[in-house]
Design a protein around this motif. Structure first.
Motif, PDB file in Angstrom:
ATOM      1  N   THR B  20      11.096  30.347 -17.002  1.00 48.50           N
ATOM      2  CA  THR B  20      10.143  30.846 -15.883  1.00 48.50           C
ATOM      3  C   THR B  20      11.697  30.381 -14.649  1.00 48.50           C
ATOM      4  OG1 THR B  20       8.370  30.700 -17.129  1.00 48.50           O
ATOM      5  CG2 THR B  20       8.928  30.815 -14.646  1.00 48.50           C
ATOM      6  N   TRP B  34      11.929  40.083  -6.477  1.00 49.61           N
ATOM      7  CA  TRP B  34      12.440  39.017  -7.203  1.00 49.61           C
ATOM      8  C   TRP B  34      14.059  40.749  -7.572  1.00 49.61           C
ATOM      9  CZ3 TRP B  34      14.344  34.384  -8.388  1.00 49.61           C
ATOM     10  CH2 TRP B  34      12.595  33.663  -8.531  1.00 49.61           C
ATOM     11  N   TYR B  47      10.728  42.947  -9.479  1.00 46.10           N
ATOM     12  CA  TYR B  47       9.608  43.433  -8.625  1.00 46.10           C
ATOM     13  C   TYR B  47       9.096  42.786  -7.628  1.00 46.10           C
ATOM     14  CZ  TYR B  47       7.962  43.925 -14.090  1.00 46.10           C
ATOM     15  OH  TYR B  47       6.866  44.342 -15.796  1.00 46.10           O
ATOM     16  N   SER B  49       5.697  42.387  -5.277  1.00 45.98           N
ATOM     17  CA  SER B  49       4.589  41.771  -4.789  1.00 45.98           C
ATOM     18  C   SER B  49       4.496  42.438  -2.975  1.00 45.98           C
ATOM     19  CB  SER B  49       4.244  40.727  -5.041  1.00 45.98           C
ATOM     20  OG  SER B  49       2.652  40.125  -4.682  1.00 45.98           O
ATOM     21  N   THR B  55       1.488  43.000  -7.889  1.00 46.72           N
ATOM     22  CA  THR B  55       2.942  43.348  -8.228  1.00 46.72           C
ATOM     23  C   THR B  55       2.907  44.374  -9.074  1.00 46.72           C
ATOM     24  OG1 THR B  55       2.143  42.227 -10.653  1.00 46.72           O
ATOM     25  CG2 THR B  55       2.609  40.697  -9.012  1.00 46.72           C
ATOM     26  N   TYR B  64      11.497  41.650 -18.395  1.00 47.40           N
ATOM     27  CA  TYR B  64      10.726  40.454 -17.222  1.00 47.40           C
ATOM     28  C   TYR B  64       9.213  41.177 -16.928  1.00 47.40           C
ATOM     29  CZ  TYR B  64      15.530  40.876 -16.080  1.00 47.40           C
ATOM     30  OH  TYR B  64      16.774  40.632 -16.053  1.00 47.40           O
ATOM     31  N   VAL B  66       5.900  38.615 -13.756  1.00 45.80           N
ATOM     32  CA  VAL B  66       5.453  38.500 -12.402  1.00 45.80           C
ATOM     33  C   VAL B  66       4.593  38.218 -12.621  1.00 45.80           C
ATOM     34  CG1 VAL B  66       8.250  38.732 -11.714  1.00 45.80           C
ATOM     35  CG2 VAL B  66       5.616  40.464 -11.742  1.00 45.80           C
ATOM     36  N   ARG B  68       1.725  36.892  -9.602  1.00 44.52           N
ATOM     37  CA  ARG B  68       0.902  35.944  -8.049  1.00 44.52           C
ATOM     38  C   ARG B  68       0.103  35.796  -7.854  1.00 44.52           C
ATOM     39  NH1 ARG B  68       3.094  38.261  -3.003  1.00 44.52           N
ATOM     40  NH2 ARG B  68       3.196  36.359  -1.320  1.00 44.52           N
ATOM     41  N   PHE B  74       5.174  33.366  -6.799  1.00 49.46           N
ATOM     42  CA  PHE B  74       5.679  34.216  -7.097  1.00 49.46           C
ATOM     43  C   PHE B  74       7.065  34.263  -7.858  1.00 49.46           C
ATOM     44  CE2 PHE B  74       5.583  39.072  -7.526  1.00 49.46           C
ATOM     45  CZ  PHE B  74       6.641  39.486  -7.375  1.00 49.46           C
ATOM     46  N   LEU B  76       9.175  34.467 -11.823  1.00 42.42           N
ATOM     47  CA  LEU B  76       9.198  35.455 -12.620  1.00 42.42           C
ATOM     48  C   LEU B  76       9.569  34.783 -13.999  1.00 42.42           C
ATOM     49  CD1 LEU B  76      10.911  38.419 -12.701  1.00 42.42           C
ATOM     50  CD2 LEU B  76      13.190  37.239 -12.390  1.00 42.42           C
ATOM     51  N   CYS B  91      15.414  35.953  -5.235  1.00 39.90           N
ATOM     52  CA  CYS B  91      13.742  35.350  -4.761  1.00 39.90           C
ATOM     53  C   CYS B  91      13.714  35.997  -2.942  1.00 39.90           C
ATOM     54  CB  CYS B  91      13.068  34.054  -4.971  1.00 39.90           C
ATOM     55  SG  CYS B  91      11.352  34.262  -4.744  1.00 39.90           S
TER      56      CYS B  91
END
Lengths: 113, 112
Positions: B20, B34, B47, B49, B55, B64, B66, B68, B74, B76, B91
């Protein structure tokens, strides 16, 4: 679909000389346009942006850019470059979703002493 | 003023491992992103958000995930690392959608 083209992968300029980095976009409506700079090993920093109004936009570090709708261009300029300007420069346009930026592939600026 | 902070800065993974990438911002921004950056390819959105609990996929989401759960964080997730995921990951956050985006310093990931 929107797209951004930066035709020059690399540009070499002598210190003190003027600079122009090209950016062409494809977008149907009035675009929101950005220039970002990325120094080696760093994240990206906003140089300037155009949303509306005066087509000549002033940014940080002595940079400016001119929006030309007829040419679908948003070229970045600086009258006299410094060695510290060596970096990669990215042009971007806001996409249809308004959440995302569409990015050009970047132009790497090399400064000759 | 920390801005956008991402960790780790460098990581080497073996094929099939999971990890992560952490990202946190202290600007109370609703929008977070991201990106991955491959040489000569510019930035690709993985991704994004638009607020806590929301998201959505970007341009290159495969491989991947994610989440939130808070405004600040956030992360990944890479579940089964593949060599194609060798890249630099950024990010980013913004207060108001496509307006000024603030970036972290990047995470260099190599999958071997």
């Amino acid at each position: 679909a929107q797209s951004v083209t930066q035709p020059d992968i690399h540009i070499t300029v002598s210190e003190g000389a003027s600079l122009e980095l090209r950016c062409n976009y494809s977008y149907g409506a009035t675009p929101y346009l950005f220039w970002y700079v990325q120094s080696p090993g760093q994240g990206l920093q906003l140089l300037l942006k155009y949303f509306s109004g005066d087509t000549l936009v002033q940014g940080i570090k002595g940079f400016e850019a001119e929006f030309k709708r007829s040419q679908s261009s948003f070229n970045l300029r600086k009258p006299s470059v410094h060695w510290s300007d060596a970096a990669e420069y990215f042009c971007a346009v806001v996409g249809d979703s308004n959440y995302q930026l569409i990015w050009g592939a970047g132009t790497k600026l090399i400064i000759k002493p | 003023n920390a801005g956008v902070t991402q960790t780790p800065k460098f990581r080497i993974l073996k094929i099939g491992q999971s990890m992560t990438l952490q990202c946190t911002q202290d600007m109370n921004h609703n929008y977070m992103y991201w990106y991955r950056q491959d040489p000569g390819m510019g930035l690709k959105l993985i991704y994004y958000s638009v607020g806590a609990g929301i998201t959505d996929k970007g341009e290159v989401p495969n491989g991947y995930n994610v989440s939130r759960s808070t405004t600040e964080d956030f992360p990944l997730r890479l579940e089964l690392a593949a060599p194609s995921q060798t890249s630099v990951y950024f990010c980013a956050s913004s207060a108001d959608g496509g307006n000024t985006i603030y970036f972290g310093e990047g995470s260099w990931l190599t999958v071997v």
